[in-house]
Design an enzyme around this catalytic site. Structure first.
Site, PDB file in Angstrom:
ATOM      1  N   SER A  29       0.991  -1.348   0.280  1.00  0.00           N
ATOM      2  CA  SER A  29       0.097   0.449   0.006  1.00  0.00           C
ATOM      3  C   SER A  29       0.781   1.283  -0.114  1.00  0.00           C
ATOM      4  O   SER A  29       1.981   1.013   0.388  1.00  0.00           O
ATOM      5  CB  SER A  29      -1.423   0.032   1.503  1.00  0.00           C
ATOM      6  OG  SER A  29      -1.614   1.348   1.700  1.00  0.00           O
ATOM      7  N   TYR A  43      -1.881   0.153  10.234  1.00  0.00           N
ATOM      8  CA  TYR A  43      -1.978  -1.373   8.498  1.00  0.00           C
ATOM      9  C   TYR A  43      -0.448  -0.668   8.085  1.00  0.00           C
ATOM     10  O   TYR A  43       0.447  -1.683   7.187  1.00  0.00           O
ATOM     11  CB  TYR A  43      -3.589   0.028   8.736  1.00  0.00           C
ATOM     12  CG  TYR A  43      -3.279  -0.533   7.308  1.00  0.00           C
ATOM     13  CD1 TYR A  43      -3.306  -1.879   6.401  1.00  0.00           C
ATOM     14  CD2 TYR A  43      -2.325   0.477   6.157  1.00  0.00           C
ATOM     15  CE1 TYR A  43      -3.702  -2.222   5.081  1.00  0.00           C
ATOM     16  CE2 TYR A  43      -2.952   0.533   4.456  1.00  0.00           C
ATOM     17  CZ  TYR A  43      -2.823  -0.763   3.951  1.00  0.00           C
ATOM     18  OH  TYR A  43      -3.318  -1.552   2.716  1.00  0.00           O
TER      19      TYR A  43
END
Length: 137
Positions: A29, A43
């Site tokens: 990501s 995350y």
């Protein structure tokens, strides 16, 4: 999990690499590349870890013909990113390209490292985010 999956598939990857390089493509990501304004600590840390793990495994596995790389998408409509899926038009103003990512963006980004053209992209992370990472402060 990506580490253990690659480890479990090592023999098959090595066998497949006898004719041409075998490929491992991790999906990371942009939050592993730059700081998201939302406080998504775990995350972001996990995605940064995946990017670094991609590099580390790439150096080791290229010796047996396995090319490890990653893709770091930004906001793309998906079941995993319901905000982008359900409110893409609202998010588009924060993306320099003026839109969220679409399926074709990710498909094209996946074809490159999987193809012969990606054989020399050892340990690389392809960012597909419409310029978000560049615009983050």
């Amino acid at each position: 999990t990506p580490f253990f999956l690659t480890q479990a598939l090592h023999a098959l990857l090595k066998k497949g690499a006898q004719q041409q390089p075998a490929k491992v493509i991790n999906i990371a990501s942009i939050d592993g590349q730059s700081v998201n304004p939302m406080e998504t600590y775990s995350y972001a840390a996990s995605k940064a870890g995946l990017i670094h793990s991609t590099r580390r495994r790439a150096l080791r596995l290229v010796k047996v013909g396995v090319v490890v790389s990653a893709i770091a998408p930004g906001s793309c409509a998906s079941d995993l990113n319901r905000l982008a899926r359900d409110h893409g038009d609202e998010l588009a103003h924060a993306i320099p390209a003026g839109r969220i990512g679409i399926e074709e963006d990710m498909a094209g980004a996946s074809i490159y490292p999987a193809s012969r053209a990606g054989d020399h992209g050892v340990g690389s992370t392809l960012v597909v985010d419409g310029g978000v990472t560049l615009a983050r402060v």
